[in-house]
Design a protein around this motif. Structure first.
Motif, PDB file in Angstrom:
ATOM      1  N   VAL A 132       0.459  -1.181  -0.235  1.00  0.00           N
ATOM      2  CA  VAL A 132       0.048  -0.052  -0.243  1.00  0.00           C
ATOM      3  C   VAL A 132       0.954   1.176   0.026  1.00  0.00           C
ATOM      4  CG1 VAL A 132      -2.029   1.295   1.533  1.00  0.00           C
ATOM      5  CG2 VAL A 132      -1.318  -1.443   1.015  1.00  0.00           C
ATOM      6  N   VAL A 133       1.099   2.241  -0.528  1.00  0.00           N
ATOM      7  CA  VAL A 133       1.565   3.596  -1.036  1.00  0.00           C
ATOM      8  C   VAL A 133       1.078   4.535  -0.902  1.00  0.00           C
ATOM      9  CG1 VAL A 133       3.008   5.060  -2.419  1.00  0.00           C
ATOM     10  CG2 VAL A 133       2.619   2.648  -3.293  1.00  0.00           C
ATOM     11  N   GLY A 134       1.412   4.750   0.689  1.00  0.00           N
ATOM     12  CA  GLY A 134       0.541   6.091   1.239  1.00  0.00           C
ATOM     13  C   GLY A 134      -0.272   5.719   2.114  1.00  0.00           C
ATOM     14  N   PHE A 135      -0.194   6.717   3.024  1.00  0.00           N
ATOM     15  CA  PHE A 135      -0.630   6.198   4.702  1.00  0.00           C
ATOM     16  C   PHE A 135      -1.472   7.521   4.747  1.00  0.00           C
ATOM     17  CE2 PHE A 135      -2.140   4.632   9.073  1.00  0.00           C
ATOM     18  CZ  PHE A 135      -2.535   3.264   8.506  1.00  0.00           C
ATOM     19  N   HIS A 136      -2.392   8.160   3.708  1.00  0.00           N
ATOM     20  CA  HIS A 136      -3.447   9.081   4.138  1.00  0.00           C
ATOM     21  C   HIS A 136      -4.836   8.600   4.384  1.00  0.00           C
ATOM     22  CE1 HIS A 136      -0.691  11.321   1.222  1.00  0.00           C
ATOM     23  NE2 HIS A 136      -0.801  12.787   2.583  1.00  0.00           N
ATOM     24  N   LEU A 138      -7.773   7.454   3.163  1.00  0.00           N
ATOM     25  CA  LEU A 138      -7.810   6.377   1.653  1.00  0.00           C
ATOM     26  C   LEU A 138      -6.310   5.194   2.069  1.00  0.00           C
ATOM     27  CD1 LEU A 138      -9.060   5.119  -0.454  1.00  0.00           C
ATOM     28  CD2 LEU A 138      -7.225   6.470  -1.686  1.00  0.00           C
ATOM     29  N   GLY A 139      -5.360   5.387   2.139  1.00  0.00           N
ATOM     30  CA  GLY A 139      -4.536   4.253   2.023  1.00  0.00           C
ATOM     31  C   GLY A 139      -4.785   4.389   3.796  1.00  0.00           C
ATOM     32  N   GLU A 140      -4.498   4.268   4.720  1.00  0.00           N
ATOM     33  CA  GLU A 140      -5.317   3.934   5.772  1.00  0.00           C
ATOM     34  C   GLU A 140      -6.701   2.549   5.727  1.00  0.00           C
ATOM     35  OE1 GLU A 140      -5.200   5.337  10.830  1.00  0.00           O
ATOM     36  OE2 GLU A 140      -5.365   6.740   9.137  1.00  0.00           O
ATOM     37  N   ARG A 141      -7.703   3.214   5.469  1.00  0.00           N
ATOM     38  CA  ARG A 141      -8.588   2.399   4.965  1.00  0.00           C
ATOM     39  C   ARG A 141      -8.459   1.051   4.313  1.00  0.00           C
ATOM     40  NH1 ARG A 141     -14.038   4.796   5.792  1.00  0.00           N
ATOM     41  NH2 ARG A 141     -13.852   6.769   6.558  1.00  0.00           N
ATOM     42  N   VAL A 142      -7.704   1.307   2.794  1.00  0.00           N
ATOM     43  CA  VAL A 142      -7.381   0.321   2.786  1.00  0.00           C
ATOM     44  C   VAL A 142      -6.301  -0.505   3.559  1.00  0.00           C
ATOM     45  CG1 VAL A 142      -5.906  -0.472   1.093  1.00  0.00           C
ATOM     46  CG2 VAL A 142      -7.609   1.211   0.108  1.00  0.00           C
ATOM     47  N   ALA A 143      -5.296  -0.109   3.809  1.00  0.00           N
ATOM     48  CA  ALA A 143      -4.290  -1.636   5.072  1.00  0.00           C
ATOM     49  C   ALA A 143      -5.207  -1.745   6.089  1.00  0.00           C
ATOM     50  CB  ALA A 143      -3.107  -0.595   5.658  1.00  0.00           C
ATOM     51  N   HIS A 144      -6.002  -1.499   6.840  1.00  0.00           N
ATOM     52  CA  HIS A 144      -6.789  -1.583   7.820  1.00  0.00           C
ATOM     53  C   HIS A 144      -7.533  -2.562   7.668  1.00  0.00           C
ATOM     54  CE1 HIS A 144      -8.948  -2.044  11.377  1.00  0.00           C
ATOM     55  NE2 HIS A 144     -10.223  -2.045  10.735  1.00  0.00           N
ATOM     56  N   GLN A 145      -8.489  -2.024   6.425  1.00  0.00           N
ATOM     57  CA  GLN A 145      -9.351  -4.020   5.311  1.00  0.00           C
ATOM     58  C   GLN A 145      -8.332  -4.973   5.207  1.00  0.00           C
ATOM     59  OE1 GLN A 145     -12.361  -2.229   2.454  1.00  0.00           O
ATOM     60  NE2 GLN A 145     -12.861  -0.642   4.173  1.00  0.00           N
ATOM     61  N   LEU A 146      -7.086  -4.768   4.369  1.00  0.00           N
ATOM     62  CA  LEU A 146      -6.599  -5.590   4.184  1.00  0.00           C
ATOM     63  C   LEU A 146      -6.551  -6.664   4.863  1.00  0.00           C
ATOM     64  CD1 LEU A 146      -4.570  -4.165   1.278  1.00  0.00           C
ATOM     65  CD2 LEU A 146      -6.434  -6.127   1.095  1.00  0.00           C
ATOM     66  N   ARG A 194       1.629 -10.513  -3.816  1.00  0.00           N
ATOM     67  CA  ARG A 194       0.461 -10.490  -4.750  1.00  0.00           C
ATOM     68  C   ARG A 194      -0.173  -8.823  -5.606  1.00  0.00           C
ATOM     69  NH1 ARG A 194      -4.942 -10.598  -2.314  1.00  0.00           N
ATOM     70  NH2 ARG A 194      -3.692 -10.135  -0.499  1.00  0.00           N
ATOM     71  N   ALA A 195       0.058  -8.002  -5.193  1.00  0.00           N
ATOM     72  CA  ALA A 195      -0.179  -6.358  -5.149  1.00  0.00           C
ATOM     73  C   ALA A 195      -0.228  -5.728  -5.021  1.00  0.00           C
ATOM     74  CB  ALA A 195      -2.547  -6.368  -4.999  1.00  0.00           C
ATOM     75  N   ILE A 196      -0.173  -4.470  -5.390  1.00  0.00           N
ATOM     76  CA  ILE A 196       0.213  -3.096  -4.938  1.00  0.00           C
ATOM     77  C   ILE A 196      -0.752  -1.769  -4.973  1.00  0.00           C
ATOM     78  CG2 ILE A 196       1.206  -2.522  -7.550  1.00  0.00           C
ATOM     79  CD1 ILE A 196       2.850  -0.867  -5.391  1.00  0.00           C
ATOM     80  N   VAL A 197      -1.493  -1.366  -3.826  1.00  0.00           N
ATOM     81  CA  VAL A 197      -2.756  -0.378  -4.274  1.00  0.00           C
ATOM     82  C   VAL A 197      -2.075   0.992  -3.660  1.00  0.00           C
ATOM     83  CG1 VAL A 197      -4.708   0.769  -3.601  1.00  0.00           C
ATOM     84  CG2 VAL A 197      -4.166  -2.286  -3.033  1.00  0.00           C
ATOM     85  N   VAL A 198      -1.754   2.221  -4.925  1.00  0.00           N
ATOM     86  CA  VAL A 198      -1.846   3.549  -4.710  1.00  0.00           C
ATOM     87  C   VAL A 198      -2.566   4.259  -4.226  1.00  0.00           C
ATOM     88  CG1 VAL A 198       0.407   5.418  -6.162  1.00  0.00           C
ATOM     89  CG2 VAL A 198       0.170   2.489  -6.753  1.00  0.00           C
ATOM     90  N   ALA A 223      -3.726  -1.605  -8.457  1.00  0.00           N
ATOM     91  CA  ALA A 223      -4.953  -0.536  -8.542  1.00  0.00           C
ATOM     92  C   ALA A 223      -4.168   0.343  -7.529  1.00  0.00           C
ATOM     93  CB  ALA A 223      -5.756  -1.228  -7.376  1.00  0.00           C
ATOM     94  N   VAL A 224      -5.165   1.823  -8.555  1.00  0.00           N
ATOM     95  CA  VAL A 224      -4.977   3.543  -8.537  1.00  0.00           C
ATOM     96  C   VAL A 224      -6.220   3.631  -8.358  1.00  0.00           C
ATOM     97  CG1 VAL A 224      -4.193   3.276 -10.229  1.00  0.00           C
ATOM     98  CG2 VAL A 224      -3.256   4.985  -8.939  1.00  0.00           C
ATOM     99  N   PRO A 225      -6.173   4.826  -7.998  1.00  0.00           N
ATOM    100  CA  PRO A 225      -7.951   5.474  -7.756  1.00  0.00           C
ATOM    101  C   PRO A 225      -7.449   6.489  -8.780  1.00  0.00           C
ATOM    102  CG  PRO A 225      -6.946   6.458  -6.015  1.00  0.00           C
ATOM    103  CD  PRO A 225      -5.973   4.861  -5.759  1.00  0.00           C
ATOM    104  N   GLY A 226      -8.779   7.022 -10.262  1.00  0.00           N
ATOM    105  CA  GLY A 226      -8.319   8.322 -10.981  1.00  0.00           C
ATOM    106  C   GLY A 226      -9.305   9.374 -11.387  1.00  0.00           C
ATOM    107  N   ASP A 227      -9.015  10.218 -11.392  1.00  0.00           N
ATOM    108  CA  ASP A 227      -9.994  11.727 -11.455  1.00  0.00           C
ATOM    109  C   ASP A 227     -10.862  11.805 -12.002  1.00  0.00           C
ATOM    110  OD1 ASP A 227      -7.936  12.142  -9.316  1.00  0.00           O
ATOM    111  OD2 ASP A 227      -6.431  13.218 -10.405  1.00  0.00           O
ATOM    112  N   ASN A 228     -10.621  10.813 -13.612  1.00  0.00           N
ATOM    113  CA  ASN A 228     -11.090  11.291 -14.700  1.00  0.00           C
ATOM    114  C   ASN A 228     -11.535  10.153 -15.509  1.00  0.00           C
ATOM    115  OD1 ASN A 228      -8.958  12.323 -15.653  1.00  0.00           O
ATOM    116  ND2 ASN A 228      -9.800  13.725 -15.089  1.00  0.00           N
ATOM    117  N   PRO A 229     -11.931   9.807 -16.684  1.00  0.00           N
ATOM    118  CA  PRO A 229     -11.569   8.990 -17.799  1.00  0.00           C
ATOM    119  C   PRO A 229     -10.105   8.981 -18.342  1.00  0.00           C
ATOM    120  CG  PRO A 229     -14.091   9.949 -17.943  1.00  0.00           C
ATOM    121  CD  PRO A 229     -13.018  10.268 -16.550  1.00  0.00           C
TER     122      PRO A 229
END
Length: 266
Positions: A132-136, A138-146, A194-198, A223-229
C-alpha cells in the motif's frame, strides 16, 4: 511494528562500529590483566606445590579477579600486595569500560540501524503480501481492511508521521525520501507481492509510481484511483490493472440508493 528507513542514518553504523572497537579494546585489556595476574601469582607462589597446581590456582584467581566473583584461594603476603595492585587495575579498566561503552547503543540512530537489520530479515520472508503506497485517509482504510481480512500489508511512505501511524497500526513500513521513491519500491519485494494499491492524493505521483511498479514487475496487479476517464486511460497505459474513479462509485451508489427509495415509496 518496525520501520525500514531507506535513507539509513549513517551515524548509527558508525556508533556500532566504534562500540565494537572499544569493546574489543576493553576485552584485550582484561585478557592482559588476567594473564599478568596469573604469571605474577605463579612467580610469587612460595609453596612447595607442583607447578601445575600453582598454575591452576593462579588462573583460578585471575579469572575471579576479572569476573569480580571474588572466590579467591589463600594468598601469601607477597601475593596479597600484588593482588591489591591487580584489583586497582581492574577498577581502572572497569571505569574505562563504563565511561566508553555505556549509552553508545541507546541513541535513535542506533535504534534505526537495528530496525533496518530486523526488517531486512523480514523482507527475505515476504511473499504474497499487498503493498500500500501512502497512508493518508484512503491508504489507511485500505491497509486496515486488508489487515482485517488476514493479508500481509507493507506500507510505503515518504513522511515520518505517516510511517509512525502505520507502524502503530501494526503494519510493516518502508520510509524513504519522496525524491527517491524508486529506492523505496525496490525494497518492497514487488517480485513476490500479490498486488500493489497506490493511494497518494497526488495524481502525478500515482502515475509515476504505477509506471515504476509495472516496470519492476509487469505481472503485478496494480490498483489505483483515477480522477477522470482521461487519467484512467493514462494509468492503464502505465500498467494499472484496476483504476477506480471515485466519482463514478459515488454516483452509482447515490443512484442505487435513490432507486431503492423510489421503489419503496411506490
Amino acid at each position: 511494528m518496525w520501520i525500514f528507513r531507506v535513507d539509513e542514518p549513517r551515524l548509527g553504523v558508525i556508533r556500532i562500529r566504534e562500540w565494537r572497537r572499544r569493546a574489543r579494546h576493553t576485552i584485550s585489556l582484561l585478557v592482559l590483566l588476567m594473564g599478568g595476574t596469573t604469571i605474577g601469582l605463579v612467580v610469587l607462589d612460595q609453596s612447595g606445590s607442583p607447578f601445575a597446581d600453582k598454575m591452576f590456582a593462579a588462573v583460578w584467581n585471575g579469572v575471579n579477579l576479572v569476573t569480580t566473583l571474588g572466590a579467591f584461594s589463600e594468598f601469601n603476603p607477597q601475593q596479597k600486595s600484588f593482588m591489591v595492585l591487580a584489583m586497582f587495575a581492574t577498577l581502572v579498566i572497569g571505569g574505562f569500560a563504563v565511561s566508553r561503552l555505556t549509552g553508545m547503543l541507546s541513541g535513535d540512530d542506533v535504534m534505526a540501524y537495528r530496525e533496518n537489520r530486523t526488517m531486512e530479515r523480514k523482507f527475505g520472508e515476504l511473499a504474497g503480501h499487498v503493498v500500500v503506497v501512502g497512508f493518508h485517509a484512503l491508504g489507511e482504510r485500505v491497509a486496515h481492511q486488508l489487515h482485517e481480512a488476514g493479508g500481509t500489508v507493507l506500507v510505503l511512505v515518504g513522511d515520518q508521521d505517516q510511517a509512525n501511524r502505520a507502524a502503530d497500526s501494526g503494519h510493516m513500513v518502508v520510509l524513504g525520501s519522496p525524491d527517491a521513491f524508486d529506492d523505496v519500491l525496490k525494497r518492497a519485494r514487488l517480485d513476490s507481492a500479490r498486488a500493489i494499491v497506490v493511494t497518494t492524493p497526488d495524481g502525478n505521483n500515482n502515475l509515476a509510481i504505477t509506471l515504476l511498479a509495472h516496470t519492476l514487475n509487469p505481472s503485478l496487479a496494480i490498483a489505483v484511483p483515477g480522477d477522470n476517464p482521461l487519467r484512467k486511460g493514462l494509468l492503464e497505459s502505465a500498467g494499472a490493472s484496476n483504476v477506480v474513479i471515485a466519482d463514478d462509485i459515488v454516483a452509482t451508489a447515490l443512484v442505487g440508493k435513490l432507486t431503492t427509495a423510489v421503489k419503496v415509496a411506490t
